[in-house]
Design a protein around this motif. Structure first.
Motif, short mmCIF file in Angstrom:
data_model
loop_
_atom_site.label_atom_id
_atom_site.label_comp_id
_atom_site.label_asym_id
_atom_site.label_seq_id
_atom_site.Cartn_x
_atom_site.Cartn_y
_atom_site.Cartn_z
N MET A 61 9.11 -48.88 5.99
CA MET A 61 7.89 -47.88 6.06
C MET A 61 6.78 -49.04 5.41
O MET A 61 7.17 -48.87 4.05
CB MET A 61 8.95 -46.81 5.18
CG MET A 61 7.47 -45.79 5.44
SD MET A 61 7.38 -44.03 4.52
CE MET A 61 6.18 -43.19 4.46
N THR A 62 6.10 -48.96 6.28
CA THR A 62 4.40 -49.47 5.53
C THR A 62 3.90 -48.31 5.64
O THR A 62 2.76 -48.64 4.86
CB THR A 62 4.30 -50.28 6.79
OG1 THR A 62 4.17 -49.53 8.28
CG2 THR A 62 5.23 -52.10 7.54
N THR A 63 3.73 -47.11 5.86
CA THR A 63 2.74 -46.47 5.54
C THR A 63 2.92 -46.28 4.12
O THR A 63 4.08 -45.52 3.45
CB THR A 63 3.15 -44.93 6.31
OG1 THR A 63 2.63 -45.52 8.05
CG2 THR A 63 2.00 -43.93 6.00
N SER A 64 1.25 -46.05 3.37
CA SER A 64 1.74 -45.83 1.88
C SER A 64 1.64 -44.44 1.75
O SER A 64 0.92 -43.59 2.88
CB SER A 64 0.55 -46.05 1.22
OG SER A 64 -0.44 -45.92 1.84
N ILE B 198 9.14 -47.95 -1.45
CA ILE B 198 7.68 -47.45 0.09
C ILE B 198 6.68 -46.73 -1.49
O ILE B 198 6.62 -46.16 -2.23
CB ILE B 198 8.46 -45.79 0.48
CG1 ILE B 198 9.51 -46.53 1.08
CG2 ILE B 198 7.50 -45.45 1.13
CD1 ILE B 198 10.13 -44.82 1.55
N PRO C 127 12.20 -45.03 7.97
CA PRO C 127 10.88 -45.56 7.75
C PRO C 127 10.03 -45.37 9.21
O PRO C 127 8.35 -46.09 9.25
CB PRO C 127 11.58 -47.30 7.43
CG PRO C 127 13.12 -46.25 7.71
CD PRO C 127 13.34 -45.90 8.24
N ASP C 128 10.39 -45.89 10.51
CA ASP C 128 9.65 -45.57 11.18
C ASP C 128 9.57 -44.10 12.44
O ASP C 128 8.18 -44.13 13.11
CB ASP C 128 10.15 -47.23 12.17
CG ASP C 128 10.28 -48.08 11.49
OD1 ASP C 128 9.83 -48.66 11.19
OD2 ASP C 128 11.84 -48.89 12.44
#
Length: 373
Positions: free
Chosen positions: A1-4, A26, A324-325
């Motif tokens: 997961m790239t979103t904070s 995360i 995560p996506d």
């Protein structure tokens, strides 16, 4: 997961979420109005249940640390009549599923488990608004942050909730007055004996004293009355002696071992009104934002609030890690489980309040306790 993840509120729910996210790699940032972890007292004992709060502790990978905080023997329960007669007693045999820990120590355990700098202290939210595909959070210190994923863990008067719901907390008709007696075994032995080794409930219609034995013989009490807000507003809590006398007058004729929890307090009485959101409070899915804990399902004290907040945080963290996506799928999965859980617990809490303060108190609650043993 790239979103904070941006979390508003460093209570137990927000911190548990941040910790579970950290376990899964995360990133998260927590913004808290208080200037530091030690800026105010964090309440008294909490019983952390094996069916919700302890599951959150396990998800956070902190079971050993949690066990080190447990106060042994505090699961004892006593229910007394107004004259001090013991109506029900449940000893702590070491096999109970609700060990007691101090809220402040539990909160500090969670803070210590996070990377330094995760919690941004001294950030009181002044406003939140939708901004493009995300949200802008403005703080009283003049700073602002933007968030792609925003979680309101900011309690009863949440500034994040209006993004999702127009519901506002309403006074439930009952208020507590908080007191403390220190070194009670030596100074107030009758009160110490009444409370016993764990928790005391002393009840009558419209009246109720709840007390816990904390460390070093401290008795921490909440003196409850069913009264309109206007009645409490007429009391000058800025004059501790007058306020104490006014509350004590409502308990005239009660055992002095119980009224000592009012009249002998080593601290000024503090008024704690009870508010709640509508039972079954929920909202339609709004992209990129959700709530945990009291912000989502505030209810009068029922022994479940902290547990639910922690479980909310853990389940939201796990859902985000599992998707995560697809953040929206994670939020929908979390809310679909959280809504009925919060509604069921709030309904049970309303029933408990009726048993504690209603016309059948304390006999109705005694019957339920006996039936459950």
């Amino acid at each position: 997961m790239t979103t904070s993840v941006t979390i508003v509120g460093a209570g137990l729910g927000g911190l548990t979420l941040a910790r579970v996210l950290h376990v899964h790699g995360i990133p998260a940032a927590v913004y808290e109005a208080e200037p530091s972890p030690a800026s105010r007292a964090q309440g008294g004992l909490l019983d952390i249940h094996d069916y919700n709060g302890q599951l959150a502790v396990e998800a956070a990978g902190l079971t050993a640390e949690f066990r080190s905080l447990v106060l042994e023997g505090r699961q004892e329960l006593r229910l007394l009549a107004r004259d001090g007669t013991v109506l029900f007693k449940q000893p702590d045999d070491g096999n109970g599923g609700r060990p007691e820990v101090h809220r402040g120590e539990l909160r500090q355990m969670l803070i210590d488990s996070l990377p330094e700098g995760t919690v941004h202290w001294g950030h009181k939210v002044s406003g939140v608004r939708a901004l493009g595909g995300g949200y802008e959070v403005a703080f009283a210190n003049g700073s602002k942050v933007t968030a792609d994923l925003l979680v309101g863990a900011d309690g009863a008067w949440s500034k994040v909730r209006p993004l999702l719901s127009s519901a506002k907390p309403e006074y439930t008709g009952t208020g507590f007055v908080e007191t403390f007696l220190y070194d009670s075994d030596r100074r107030f032995p009758a009160a110490a004996e009444a409370v016993g080794g764990g928790m005391l409930l002393a009840l009558a219609p419209g009246h109720g004293i709840t007390a816990h034995r904390e460390r070093n013989g401290t008795l921490h009490a909440y003196v409850g009355l069913v009264r309109p807000l206007e009645w409490f507003d007429s009391i000058d809590f800025g004059d501790p002696a007058a306020a104490t006398a006014r509350i004590a007058a409502e308990y005239e004729g009660w055992s002095t071992a119980l009224t000592a929890l009012i009249t002998e307090s080593d601290t000024a009485p503090v008024f704690r009104p009870h508010y709640g959101l509508p039972i079954g409070h929920q909202w339609e899915r709004v992209p990129g934002v959700t709530l945990v804990g009291d912000a989502a399902h505030l209810a009068p004290p029922n022994g479940e609030g902290a547990n639910l907040a922690m479980l909310d945080g853990a389940e939201l963290g796990n859902a985000l890690a599992a998707h995560p996506d697809d953040v929206e799928a994670a939020l929908a999965e979390y809310e679909q489980a959280m809504f009925p859980r919060g509604a069921e617990t709030a309904a049970e809490g309303a029933h408990l309040q009726q048993q504690m303060f209603g016309p059948d108190a304390p006999q109705g609650l005694v019957a339920e306790f006996v039936a459950g043993t």
